[in-house]
Each structure stands twice: as C-alpha cells, then as structure tokens.
Design an enzyme around this catalytic site. Structure first.
Site, short mmCIF file in Angstrom:
data_model
loop_
_atom_site.label_atom_id
_atom_site.label_comp_id
_atom_site.label_asym_id
_atom_site.label_seq_id
_atom_site.Cartn_x
_atom_site.Cartn_y
_atom_site.Cartn_z
NE ARG A 43 33.76 42.38 32.03
CZ ARG A 43 34.31 43.31 32.80
NH1 ARG A 43 35.29 44.08 32.32
NH2 ARG A 43 33.91 43.47 34.04
CB SER A 112 31.79 36.39 37.34
OG SER A 112 32.10 36.79 36.05
CE LYS A 141 33.99 41.72 38.15
NZ LYS A 141 33.27 40.70 37.41
#
Ligand code: TZP
Ligand code: MG
Length: 217
Positions: A43, A112, A141
């Site tokens: 990521r 997700s 997040k």
C-alpha cells in the site's frame, strides 16, 4: 493464488509506506514471512506509479520465492506487470470487473468495505475477499468511523467469501475480535511498529490458531 489458498489465509499484513520506508520494505516483508504471515499487501499511497511498480517487482521476487501471495493496492496494471497474486480496491476505485480485466484472470481481487451493506455489495460485485472495518478507530485510516465488534458476526452471516477484519487490531484486542466472530484479520501498524515484526506475527498466528476454522469461509 487460488480461492483455497485465500480461504486458508488468516493473517494479512500490509506494507503501508506511511509506516515503513521504501528501502526497508524487503526487510519488513522478510520479517512478516518469518513470522508466518499468510498474505502481504503493498500500500504505497503518494508514490508515483513507476516507483510502486519497481518496489512491487522487487517485493514479488521475494514473496514468490517464499510462497506468500503479494497483493497490490489500487493498481491492477502493476499487479499484472509484476504477476502479483492479487489487487486490492477501495470503495472509490474502479469496478471489480474492470480491475480483473486489467490485472488478468489469475489475479484475485479484494475490496475494502466499511459496513455490512457495502460488504454484501462487494460480494455480489464479485470480490474474491473483502476487508471489513475499521473495527476500531485507527490513525492508519483516520477519516472512517469504527464499525465496532457487534457487526462482525452480522457480516459473517451475510457474506460467504473470506472476510478480513481490519482497523486498530493489535495482539491485545485480537482475542476480542475473534470472540466477536472474526476468522481472519489484517494488522498494519501493530506489525509495522512492533520491535520484532516476526515475533509479533508469530504471536498473532498463535492466537488465531486457538480458533481453528470450522469451514472454508
Ligand atoms: N482499511 C480499514 S482500516 C485500515 C485500512 C487500510 C487501516 C488498518 O491499519 P491498522 O494500523 O492496523 O489500524
Ligand atoms: Mg484504493
């Protein structure tokens, strides 16, 4: 990676460049693999495509040799070029069918999801697996409200593909997450900030193994 490989996977680690330097990624991947990680995602928000492709190619040489699937966040074209085993999409990314076309038929596609409703939609859209969370509030997040432990059983009752619970999961709360019905987890900062990432992964796998999978999903 086959659907069976995916359904055997229980601990998913993410090399998030918000926590790990590009130059340290290979070493971190080695540590995760030594600790028994089942899947690794790259990521790399903020890097340009060419840099991600280069890093992904280096990582894939390593992960392929060790038999651990590599999943590329956001970039099906990079997944294809480096022959990665999977690609991971968010709610605002392209449709799963489009990513599959770009990445190739052998590439798994994960998505997700942040609610039971999104999880059901991802299932019908054809996701091979989903991430579900954040279970707890997390700086990794920050803009997403936590879904909480209560929804874990609901999503497992509703969706028949592998579900990886994610968000604020650490060794300390892993037993609670499993007791709430989770079978698989993603751990990001817990692993990447551990003094010994291999040992951290090993402990997480041990806790997961106390709750054997009773069915494929
Ligand atoms: N998606 C939902 S929560 C999350 C992502 C990528 C971050 C999880 O990171 P951490 O550090 O394990 O809370
Ligand atoms: Mg994305």
């Amino acid at each position: 990676m086959t659907a069976a490989d995916l359904s055997r996977s229980r601990l998913y680690g993410i090399l998030d460049l918000g926590y790990v330097e590009m130059l340290d990624c290979a070493k971190m991947a080695e540590a995760m693999i030594a600790g028994g990680i089942d899947l690794i995602q790259l990521r790399a928000k903020g890097l340009v495509s060419a840099q991600i492709a280069e890093l992904a190619a280096d990582l894939h040489r390593l992960t392929a040799e060790r038999g651990v699937p590599l999943i590329i966040n956001d970039h099906p074209e990079i997944a294809r070029v480096v022959s990665a085993e999977g690609v991971h999409l968010g709610q605002d990314d392209m449709p799963i069918a489009e990513a599959r076309e770009i990445a190739g038929a052998n590439c798994m596609v994960g998505k997700s999801t942040h609610s039971v409703d999104q999880a059901i939609r991802a299932f019908y859209e054809g996701a091979d697996y989903i991430g579900f969370g954040p279970i707890f509030a997390t700086p990794t997040k920050p803009d997403y409200p936590p879904v909480g432990l209560e929804e874990i059983q609901t999503v497992h009752d509703a969706v028949r593909i592998p579900i990886f619970c994610i968000g604020g999961i650490k060794l300390e709360n892993l037993p609670d997450v499993l007791a709430a019905g989770a079978r698989r987890v993603v751990i990001v900062s817990g692993l990447l900030q551990a003094r010994d990432a291999a040992e951290y992964a090993r402990s997480a796998k041990k806790t997961l193994s106390l709750r054997p999978l009773t069915c494929d999903l």
